[in-house]
Design a protein around this motif. Structure first.
Motif, PDB file in Angstrom:
ATOM      1  N   MET B  16       0.791  -1.093  -0.047  1.00 50.75           N
ATOM      2  CA  MET B  16      -0.039  -0.011   0.088  1.00 50.75           C
ATOM      3  C   MET B  16       0.811   1.494  -0.049  1.00 50.75           C
ATOM      4  O   MET B  16       0.291   2.120  -0.814  1.00 50.75           O
ATOM      5  CB  MET B  16      -1.180   0.019   1.133  1.00 50.75           C
ATOM      6  CG  MET B  16      -2.286  -1.181   1.065  1.00 50.75           C
ATOM      7  SD  MET B  16      -3.065  -1.104  -0.597  1.00 50.75           S
ATOM      8  CE  MET B  16      -4.012   0.058  -0.586  1.00 50.75           C
ATOM      9  N   ILE B  18       3.657   2.028  -1.490  1.00 48.60           N
ATOM     10  CA  ILE B  18       3.899   2.210  -2.969  1.00 48.60           C
ATOM     11  C   ILE B  18       2.824   2.619  -3.796  1.00 48.60           C
ATOM     12  O   ILE B  18       2.900   3.554  -4.645  1.00 48.60           O
ATOM     13  CB  ILE B  18       4.615   0.997  -3.388  1.00 48.60           C
ATOM     14  CG1 ILE B  18       6.226   0.917  -2.569  1.00 48.60           C
ATOM     15  CG2 ILE B  18       4.841   0.899  -4.838  1.00 48.60           C
ATOM     16  CD1 ILE B  18       6.932   2.012  -2.942  1.00 48.60           C
ATOM     17  N   LEU B  19       1.614   1.968  -3.520  1.00 44.05           N
ATOM     18  CA  LEU B  19       0.456   2.162  -4.412  1.00 44.05           C
ATOM     19  C   LEU B  19       0.005   3.564  -4.187  1.00 44.05           C
ATOM     20  O   LEU B  19      -0.573   4.407  -5.047  1.00 44.05           O
ATOM     21  CB  LEU B  19      -0.523   1.154  -4.168  1.00 44.05           C
ATOM     22  CG  LEU B  19      -0.008  -0.434  -4.780  1.00 44.05           C
ATOM     23  CD1 LEU B  19      -1.208  -1.223  -4.566  1.00 44.05           C
ATOM     24  CD2 LEU B  19       0.381  -0.531  -5.981  1.00 44.05           C
ATOM     25  N   LYS B  20      -0.214   3.820  -2.789  1.00 49.41           N
ATOM     26  CA  LYS B  20      -0.664   5.316  -2.661  1.00 49.41           C
ATOM     27  C   LYS B  20       0.319   6.209  -3.212  1.00 49.41           C
ATOM     28  O   LYS B  20      -0.088   7.520  -3.550  1.00 49.41           O
ATOM     29  CB  LYS B  20      -1.003   5.202  -1.059  1.00 49.41           C
ATOM     30  CG  LYS B  20      -1.773   4.211  -0.519  1.00 49.41           C
ATOM     31  CD  LYS B  20      -3.073   4.976   0.195  1.00 49.41           C
ATOM     32  CE  LYS B  20      -4.064   3.982   0.577  1.00 49.41           C
ATOM     33  NZ  LYS B  20      -5.250   4.305   0.732  1.00 49.41           N
TER      34      LYS B  20
END
Lengths: 156, 75
Positions: B16, B18-20
Motif C-alpha cells: 500500500m 507504494i500504491l498510494k
C-alpha cells in the motif's frame, strides 16, 4: 518506449496464497509494467464477485503460525477453517495489510488484465455470472502469447 | 525541506505505501516534491526501488523513532 511486462499464473484459491499475485500485480503496475494475471484451477476463486468465501486452512499447512500448537486431529474439526480465516483477517486488519478486495480493485484500476482459464470454468462447471466482469476467458496459448514477451513471469 | 504535498502512509503495509505514493504523485506536476510518512520499515528499500524504476527522484529518507519520512521529487 514500450513498457516492461509481467505475467503471473494464479493457481491457488486460499486467502494466504491469494495475496502474492495481487500484491505483485498491483505493484508492478504502479512501477509502470504492463501486467496480466492468468487464473487457473483454484485461482479462479479469486475472480468471484464475492471474495468472502476465500478461506485459509491450518490443515496440511504446518508453516502457518498458530496461537497455540494444534494437533492435526483438532485442525480437522468442523469450524476450524472458519476460525483460522477469521483470525487471519483480524491480523490482516491489525497490521494494515490491504484486503483482497482492495488489492484486486487496485489491480483493475491500474489496468492489470485478468484472464480466466476457460477449461477450468468448464471442468468445475463454474457459473461465469459469479465472476467479476473485468475478465477475459482463454487458454494456455493465450497465456503463452503474452508470457513469451515478458520480463517477469511467475507461477503462484 | 520544502514540499508541495504531504501524504501520510502510517499503519499501512506492503504494497500500500507504494500504491498510494504512485496515486499521490499522479496529480502533481513535474518537479514538485511529495513528502511521505510511513511506519513500514520495508518502505525504506521499496521507496528507493520505486524511484529507480519510475524515474522519480528520492531526495531523502529520514528515520525517527519507527517512522520514516521520504521526499520524492516527481519526474
Amino acid at each position: 518506449m514500450s513498457s516492461k511486462k509481467m505475467a503471473i499464473i494464479a493457481s491457488k484459491g486460499t486467502l494466504d496464497m491469494a495475496y502474492p499475485p495481487f500484491i505483485l500485480a498491483s505493484t508492478a503496475a504502479a512501477l509502470g509494467y504492463e501486467v496480466q494475471v492468468f487464473f487457473t484451477f483454484y485461482g479462479l476463486q479469486l475472480l468471484r464477485k464475492d471474495l468472502s468465501t476465500v478461506m485459509v486452512s491450518p490443515l496440511a499447512n504446518p508453516a502457518m503460525p498458530m496461537p497455540v500448537p494444534m494437533p492435526v486431529m483438532v485442525q480437522m474439526l468442523p469450524g476450524m477453517e472458519s476460525m483460522a480465516t477469521m483470525m487471519m483477517k483480524q491480523k490482516i486488519k491489525k497490521h494494515g495489510v490491504a484486503s483482497l478486495q482492495e488489492l484486486r480493485d487496485l489491480c483493475l484500476e491500474a489496468e492489470v488484465k485478468f484472464t480466466a482459464c476457460q477449461m477450468t470454468v468448464d471442468l468445475f462447471e463454474f457459473d461465469k455470472s459469479e465472476f467479476i466482469d473485468d475478465v477475459e476467458y482463454g487458454g494456455a496459448a493465450t497465456f503463452i502469447g503474452f508470457a513469451g514477451e515478458t520480463d517477469i513471469c511467475l507461477f503462484v | 525541506m520544502n514540499f508541495d504535498k504531504e501524504f501520510d502512509l502510517s499503519g499501512l503495509s506492503c504494497p500500500m505505501p507504494i500504491l498510494k505514493t504512485k496515486k499521490a504523485l499522479a496529480d502533481m506536476a513535474s518537479g514538485q516534491v511529495l513528502k511521505l510518512i510511513s511506519t513500514d520499515y520495508g518502505s525504506v528499500k521499496d521507496m528507493q526501488a520505486f524511484a529507480n524504476q519510475t524515474g522519480n527522484t528520492l531526495l531523502s529518507t529520514e528515520e525517527s523513532s519507527g517512522s520514516y519520512t521520504f521526499y520524492m521529487k516527481k519526474k
